[in-house]
Design a protein around this motif. Structure first.
Motif, PDB file in Angstrom:
ATOM      1  N   TRP A   1       0.799  -1.214   0.000  1.00  0.00           N
ATOM      2  CA  TRP A   1       0.000   0.000   0.000  1.00  0.00           C
ATOM      3  C   TRP A   1       0.831   1.263   0.000  1.00  0.00           C
ATOM      4  O   TRP A   1       0.365   2.302  -0.394  1.00  0.00           O
ATOM      5  CB  TRP A   1      -0.912   0.014   1.200  1.00  0.00           C
ATOM      6  N   HIS A   2       2.051   1.207   0.476  1.00  0.00           N
ATOM      7  CA  HIS A   2       2.857   2.406   0.638  1.00  0.00           C
ATOM      8  C   HIS A   2       4.280   2.176   0.173  1.00  0.00           C
ATOM      9  O   HIS A   2       4.848   1.120   0.398  1.00  0.00           O
ATOM     10  CB  HIS A   2       2.894   2.834   2.104  1.00  0.00           C
ATOM     11  N   ILE A   3       4.840   3.197  -0.430  1.00  0.00           N
ATOM     12  CA  ILE A   3       6.242   3.165  -0.822  1.00  0.00           C
ATOM     13  C   ILE A   3       6.939   4.273  -0.048  1.00  0.00           C
ATOM     14  O   ILE A   3       6.576   5.440  -0.144  1.00  0.00           O
ATOM     15  CB  ILE A   3       6.408   3.373  -2.335  1.00  0.00           C
ATOM     16  N   CYS A   4       7.921   3.889   0.750  1.00  0.00           N
ATOM     17  CA  CYS A   4       8.706   4.836   1.537  1.00  0.00           C
ATOM     18  C   CYS A   4       9.983   5.110   0.762  1.00  0.00           C
ATOM     19  O   CYS A   4      10.705   4.188   0.405  1.00  0.00           O
ATOM     20  CB  CYS A   4       9.023   4.231   2.900  1.00  0.00           C
ATOM     21  N   LYS A   5      10.253   6.380   0.467  1.00  0.00           N
ATOM     22  CA  LYS A   5      11.421   6.700  -0.355  1.00  0.00           C
ATOM     23  C   LYS A   5      12.094   7.974   0.128  1.00  0.00           C
ATOM     24  O   LYS A   5      11.489   8.794   0.812  1.00  0.00           O
ATOM     25  CB  LYS A   5      11.007   6.833  -1.811  1.00  0.00           C
ATOM     26  N   THR A   6      13.339   8.137  -0.273  1.00  0.00           N
ATOM     27  CA  THR A   6      14.072   9.352   0.030  1.00  0.00           C
ATOM     28  C   THR A   6      13.592  10.454  -0.890  1.00  0.00           C
ATOM     29  O   THR A   6      13.452  10.265  -2.093  1.00  0.00           O
ATOM     30  CB  THR A   6      15.582   9.123  -0.158  1.00  0.00           C
ATOM     31  N   ASN A   7      13.330  11.609  -0.305  1.00  0.00           N
ATOM     32  CA  ASN A   7      12.874  12.770  -1.062  1.00  0.00           C
ATOM     33  C   ASN A   7      13.971  13.820  -0.968  1.00  0.00           C
ATOM     34  O   ASN A   7      14.138  14.463   0.056  1.00  0.00           O
ATOM     35  CB  ASN A   7      11.559  13.289  -0.484  1.00  0.00           C
TER      36      ASN A   7
ATOM     37  N   THR B   1      -5.007   6.249  -3.470  1.00  0.00           N
ATOM     38  CA  THR B   1      -6.170   7.081  -3.134  1.00  0.00           C
ATOM     39  C   THR B   1      -7.380   6.221  -2.792  1.00  0.00           C
ATOM     40  O   THR B   1      -8.402   6.739  -2.356  1.00  0.00           O
ATOM     41  CB  THR B   1      -6.523   8.017  -4.300  1.00  0.00           C
ATOM     42  N   LYS B   2      -7.259   4.921  -2.966  1.00  0.00           N
ATOM     43  CA  LYS B   2      -8.336   3.995  -2.597  1.00  0.00           C
ATOM     44  C   LYS B   2      -8.035   3.270  -1.286  1.00  0.00           C
ATOM     45  O   LYS B   2      -8.716   2.324  -0.929  1.00  0.00           O
ATOM     46  CB  LYS B   2      -8.563   2.989  -3.718  1.00  0.00           C
ATOM     47  N   LEU B   3      -7.037   3.752  -0.572  1.00  0.00           N
ATOM     48  CA  LEU B   3      -6.612   3.112   0.671  1.00  0.00           C
ATOM     49  C   LEU B   3      -7.761   2.965   1.661  1.00  0.00           C
ATOM     50  O   LEU B   3      -7.910   1.935   2.304  1.00  0.00           O
ATOM     51  CB  LEU B   3      -5.472   3.915   1.291  1.00  0.00           C
ATOM     52  N   ILE B   4      -8.587   3.971   1.771  1.00  0.00           N
ATOM     53  CA  ILE B   4      -9.672   3.953   2.759  1.00  0.00           C
ATOM     54  C   ILE B   4     -10.670   2.827   2.511  1.00  0.00           C
ATOM     55  O   ILE B   4     -11.400   2.422   3.409  1.00  0.00           O
ATOM     56  CB  ILE B   4     -10.372   5.324   2.817  1.00  0.00           C
ATOM     57  N   TYR B   5     -10.691   2.290   1.303  1.00  0.00           N
ATOM     58  CA  TYR B   5     -11.617   1.197   0.966  1.00  0.00           C
ATOM     59  C   TYR B   5     -11.037  -0.185   1.229  1.00  0.00           C
ATOM     60  O   TYR B   5     -11.746  -1.177   1.107  1.00  0.00           O
ATOM     61  CB  TYR B   5     -12.048   1.305  -0.498  1.00  0.00           C
ATOM     62  N   GLU B   6      -9.760  -0.261   1.587  1.00  0.00           N
ATOM     63  CA  GLU B   6      -9.163  -1.547   1.928  1.00  0.00           C
ATOM     64  C   GLU B   6      -9.801  -2.049   3.224  1.00  0.00           C
ATOM     65  O   GLU B   6     -10.010  -1.265   4.158  1.00  0.00           O
ATOM     66  CB  GLU B   6      -7.649  -1.426   2.093  1.00  0.00           C
ATOM     67  N   PRO B   7     -10.137  -3.328   3.301  1.00  0.00           N
ATOM     68  CA  PRO B   7     -10.887  -3.840   4.460  1.00  0.00           C
ATOM     69  C   PRO B   7     -10.281  -3.512   5.829  1.00  0.00           C
ATOM     70  O   PRO B   7     -11.009  -3.125   6.743  1.00  0.00           O
ATOM     71  CB  PRO B   7     -10.930  -5.352   4.222  1.00  0.00           C
TER      72      PRO B   7
END
Length: 102
Positions: free
Chosen positions: A3-9, A21-27
């Motif tokens: 669900w998430h990609i953690c990267k250096t910015n 953007t559909k994270l909230i719909y994950e069970p």
């Protein structure tokens, strides 16, 4: 799920993470929100930011974390331990769905 990609910015000189953007719909997320509402979702997102900046491992210091967010220790504890989103053991916790991307 990844669900998430953690990267250096490099622009912000730190870490950042992207998420669906559909994270909230994950069970699992939907269940958490049904119990803790938008505040729970906010706590969840702040925890992800904290973990992203700490190589996805932090001490499970629920009281200190709760104080830093001005929320109850019980909610922080519940979000970390009750929805199978995080792993907690030996006094530390991490997020189960980060993908490290340097």
């Amino acid at each position: 799920y990844n669900w998430h990609i953690c990267k250096t910015n490099k622009v912000m000189k730190g870490k950042s993470f992207s998420h669906s953007t559909k994270l909230i719909y994950e069970p699992k997320i939907s269940e958490m929100v049904s119990v803790h509402g938008a505040e729970g979702y906010g706590i969840f997102m702040v925890l992800l930011e904290m973990l992203c900046n700490n190589k996805n491992k932090m001490p499970a210091q629920y009281f200190a974390i709760a104080q830093s967010m001005n929320v109850s220790e019980g909610k922080v504890h519940a979000i970390i331990n009750n929805f199978d989103l995080f792993s907690a053991s030996n006094g530390y916790f991490s997020y189960n769905f980060f993908v490290e991307n340097k």
